[in-house]
Design an enzyme around this catalytic site. Structure first.
Site: not given
Ligand code: RB5
Length: 148
Positions: A10, A67-70, A72, A100-101, A111, A134-135
């Site tokens: 995004d 994405c920002g945090t990964g 979403g 493992h996954n 970010r 086991r995995h």
């Molecule tokens: C966008 O602002 C932010 O919400 C998106 O990149 C992400 O971090 C969502 O999980």
């Protein structure tokens, strides 16, 4: 033939996606850039689903999302059967996500990670094999909620 890797981001991951596309190309992969193609505000699920769909259907063996945090991106991608999308921000976490996954989608929190760490995390994820054993059983149970 070079492995084709679909990638999506995004607006929060757009700039870093460019760096990851370059890194993948340098490493010899064919990159399928599924957008976004500008820094304009957009919705992460619109990119997570096409990349996850390619992995779900076997069109691609693995994919990359940012994405920002990964978070979403991982929520959306993990709704697809056979997709195991892992948010990783260090090479150690990426390697464990493979060992493992058997993570088949790497999600980078753009970010909260430097370009250098993102590329090191990408390389660890690309290069680390699944341990199996086991995995294997544990990974199979992810898609069998009624079995436990
Ligand atoms: C966008 O602002 C932010 O919400 C998106 O990149 C992400 O971090 C969502 O999980």
């Amino acid at each position: 033939m070079a492995e084709r890797i679909p990638i999506g981001a995004d607006h929060a991951g757009f700039e870093m996606k460019g760096k990851i596309v370059e890194a993948l190309a340098r490493l010899g992969f064919e990159v399928q850039d599924m957008g976004t193609h500008s820094a304009a505000s957009t919705d992460y699920a619109d990119y997570a689903h096409p990349v996850a769909h390619a992995v779900e259907t076997g069109e691609a063996a693995r994919g990359v999302l940012l994405c920002g945090t990964g978070l979403g991106m991982s929520y959306a991608a993990n709704r697809h059967p056979h997709v195991r999308a892992a948010v990783a921000w260090t090479p150690e976490i990426a390697a464990l996500a493979r060992q493992h996954n058997n993570a088949n989608v790497l999600v980078l929190p753009a970010r909260f990670i430097s370009e250098e760490d993102a590329i090191a995390t990408l390389k660890a994820w690309l290069e680390t094999p699944f341990e199996g054993g086991r995995h294997e059983r544990r990974v199979e149970k992810i898609e069998l909620p009624e079995a436990s």
